[in-house]
Design an enzyme around this catalytic site. Structure first.
Site, PDB file in Angstrom:
ATOM      1  N   LYS A   1       0.835  -1.192   0.000  1.00  0.00           N
ATOM      2  CA  LYS A   1       0.000   0.000   0.000  1.00  0.00           C
ATOM      3  C   LYS A   1       0.878   1.254   0.000  1.00  0.00           C
ATOM      4  O   LYS A   1       1.795   1.380   0.822  1.00  0.00           O
ATOM      5  CB  LYS A   1      -0.917   0.007   1.227  1.00  0.00           C
ATOM      6  CG  LYS A   1      -1.904  -1.151   1.276  1.00  0.00           C
ATOM      7  CD  LYS A   1      -2.918  -1.066   0.156  1.00  0.00           C
ATOM      8  CE  LYS A   1      -3.958  -2.172   0.270  1.00  0.00           C
ATOM      9  NZ  LYS A   1      -5.013  -2.069  -0.770  1.00  0.00           N
TER      10      LYS A   1
ATOM     11  N   LYS B   1     -12.548  -8.214  -8.621  1.00  0.00           N
ATOM     12  CA  LYS B   1     -13.055  -8.603  -7.306  1.00  0.00           C
ATOM     13  C   LYS B   1     -14.526  -8.953  -7.462  1.00  0.00           C
ATOM     14  O   LYS B   1     -15.326  -8.123  -7.930  1.00  0.00           O
ATOM     15  CB  LYS B   1     -12.891  -7.464  -6.296  1.00  0.00           C
ATOM     16  CG  LYS B   1     -11.447  -7.171  -5.926  1.00  0.00           C
ATOM     17  CD  LYS B   1     -11.351  -6.023  -4.936  1.00  0.00           C
ATOM     18  CE  LYS B   1      -9.883  -5.760  -4.555  1.00  0.00           C
ATOM     19  NZ  LYS B   1      -9.749  -4.552  -3.705  1.00  0.00           N
TER      20      LYS B   1
ATOM     21  N   ASP C   1      -0.054  -0.488  -4.596  1.00  0.00           N
ATOM     22  CA  ASP C   1      -1.483  -0.165  -4.615  1.00  0.00           C
ATOM     23  C   ASP C   1      -1.720   1.191  -3.967  1.00  0.00           C
ATOM     24  O   ASP C   1      -1.472   1.377  -2.776  1.00  0.00           O
ATOM     25  CB  ASP C   1      -2.268  -1.250  -3.877  1.00  0.00           C
ATOM     26  CG  ASP C   1      -3.763  -1.024  -3.924  1.00  0.00           C
ATOM     27  OD1 ASP C   1      -4.216  -0.141  -4.678  1.00  0.00           O
ATOM     28  OD2 ASP C   1      -4.489  -1.734  -3.213  1.00  0.00           O
TER      29      ASP C   1
ATOM     30  N   GLU D   1      -1.346  -0.088  -8.975  1.00  0.00           N
ATOM     31  CA  GLU D   1      -2.793  -0.293  -8.934  1.00  0.00           C
ATOM     32  C   GLU D   1      -3.522   0.983  -8.526  1.00  0.00           C
ATOM     33  O   GLU D   1      -3.189   1.601  -7.519  1.00  0.00           O
ATOM     34  CB  GLU D   1      -3.126  -1.420  -7.950  1.00  0.00           C
ATOM     35  CG  GLU D   1      -4.599  -1.780  -7.919  1.00  0.00           C
ATOM     36  CD  GLU D   1      -4.893  -2.924  -6.959  1.00  0.00           C
ATOM     37  OE1 GLU D   1      -6.072  -3.288  -6.826  1.00  0.00           O
ATOM     38  OE2 GLU D   1      -3.946  -3.438  -6.337  1.00  0.00           O
TER      39      GLU D   1
ATOM     40  N   ASP E   1      -8.692  -0.992 -10.299  1.00  0.00           N
ATOM     41  CA  ASP E   1      -9.416  -1.705  -9.252  1.00  0.00           C
ATOM     42  C   ASP E   1     -10.758  -1.011  -9.032  1.00  0.00           C
ATOM     43  O   ASP E   1     -11.770  -1.372  -9.631  1.00  0.00           O
ATOM     44  CB  ASP E   1      -8.565  -1.726  -7.984  1.00  0.00           C
ATOM     45  CG  ASP E   1      -9.246  -2.378  -6.787  1.00  0.00           C
ATOM     46  OD1 ASP E   1     -10.384  -2.861  -6.924  1.00  0.00           O
ATOM     47  OD2 ASP E   1      -8.647  -2.401  -5.696  1.00  0.00           O
TER      48      ASP E   1
END
Length: 366
Positions: A163, A261, A188, A212, A237
């Site tokens: 992250k 997802k 991300d 991401e 995402d």
């Protein structure tokens, strides 16, 4: 199949350790276990993976609970469906709310596969005998991050998602790349950059697998402009909540990778459509995670057996997040690989004793 009853179990568990992103820290997780009953006595399970507050998407546990109980479940009850896609089409009459829809879509696919006596992975056309697993790490300090990555490496994970955010990017990635020069690293950003900031270009030097969701979820045009200027692939995402979003992103050139997802896109039905679209256009895909409980993890494993899922997904071992999960067997990663469950449907059983321990609300919809 005809759905005659839907049970909603709101459950809450503490994470083994807090999970830190650019949007905040998560130390506990609340979600909804969906239990759908077919008239023949077959039961299928799904999971609403929204968070308690709308920091990831606008949906929350509370909105999903309302949408399923008061609107979506009544649409599906006592109606015959020959194939799960028909139930998804019926729910399409309701706009948005993909996480609420996904929970029901999962449960119906589980029932459908169980009635056929086959694993869900086989029913949806999965061909992989092994699912590649990655792990997401998030912490306040670089030292904590390195410790988490070392633990993941020792557990056999081959890919780590880190992250990042403005002010917490270059130093983190530099330190990780120095310590783990060969590891596949995904950065991300969770939409935390508001423009083409210098740090995004400098990340190009670290050989990242992808970056991401760097920019705003609704801005496919800016992502397309950024992708033209970066060597590193952009993965979308939060921007992709439907087949239409994926199609638009591909047409604009907004990304080279899409994180699929199940909860975010509205269910397995829509996830398969996006997978097939990406495969047609040469876009790589992988299965993202939402700090799920065991039901959603089992669905993720089944989805990841589809041909296009060539990148390790966020399907970590249950023990990384929970002292005890709600399913048996729990998800286990060995040397970066998960073996798909062999039983009918999602292939796991609900540990009802554990559910009772962590359940804070239960309602039956008939």
């Amino acid at each position: 199949m005809k759905i005659t009853q839907i049970d909603l179990h709101v459950i809450e568990m503490d994470l083994v350790a807090p999970f830190v992103t650019s949007l905040g820290s998560v130390s506990g997780r609340r979600g909804i276990l969906v239990e759908a009953h077919d008239e023949s006595g077959v039961t299928g399970y799904g999971e609403a993976v929204a968070f308690s507050t709308p920091w990831y998407t606008e949906e929350t546990v509370a909105t999903c609970y309302h949408m399923i109980k008061d609107i979506l479940a009544p649409l599906l009850l006592n109606t015959y469906f020959s194939y799960p896609k028909e139930a998804a089409e019926r729910m399409a009459a309701v706009r948005k709310n993909p996480m609420a829809k996904a929970a029901l879509d999962m449960a119906i696919w589980d029932i459908y596969a169980k009635k056929r006596g086959e694993p869900l992975s086989k029913v949806i056309g999965g061909t992989r005998n092994e699912v590649l697993a990655g792990v997401a790490v998030g912490a306040d300090t670089i030292e904590e991050l390195l410790a988490q990555i070392n633990h993941a490496k020792n557990d056999g994970y081959k890919r780590v998602k880190v992250k990042i955010g403005p002010g917490n990017d270059l130093d983190r990635i530099r330190a990780i790349r120095h310590s783990y020069p060969e590891m596949a690293i995904l950065a991300d950003a969770n939409s935390s950059y508001f423009s083409f900031e210098k740090d995004l270009y400098e990340l190009d030097a670290f050989g990242l697998q992808m970056i991401e969701q760097p920019l705003h979820p609704d801005d496919l045009v800016q992502h397309a402009e950024l992708q033209k200027k970066l060597k590193t692939p952009i993965c979308l995402d939060e921007s992709i909540t439907s087949f239409q979003d994926a199609w638009s992103a591909i047409q604009l050139g907004s990304c080279q990778v899409i994180n699929i997802k199940i909860g975010r896109v509205g269910g397995i039905t829509e996830a398969i459509r996006i997978h097939d679209l990406c495969e047609k256009h040469g876009i790589q895909v992988w299965c993202g995670g939402m700090l799920e409980f065991g039901v959603s993890r089992a669905h993720n494993i089944a989805l990841s057996t589809l041909k296009g899922f060539s990148i390790p997904g966020d399907i970590s071992s249950s023990k990384r997040y929970w002292k005890k999960d709600i399913t048996s067997p729990e998800v286990q990663v060995s040397n970066g690989i998960i073996r798909p469950f062999k039983g009918a449907g999602i292939g796991v059983e609900i540990d009802w004793k554990r559910v009772e321990e962590v359940c804070i609300q239960h309602v039956v919809v008939k």
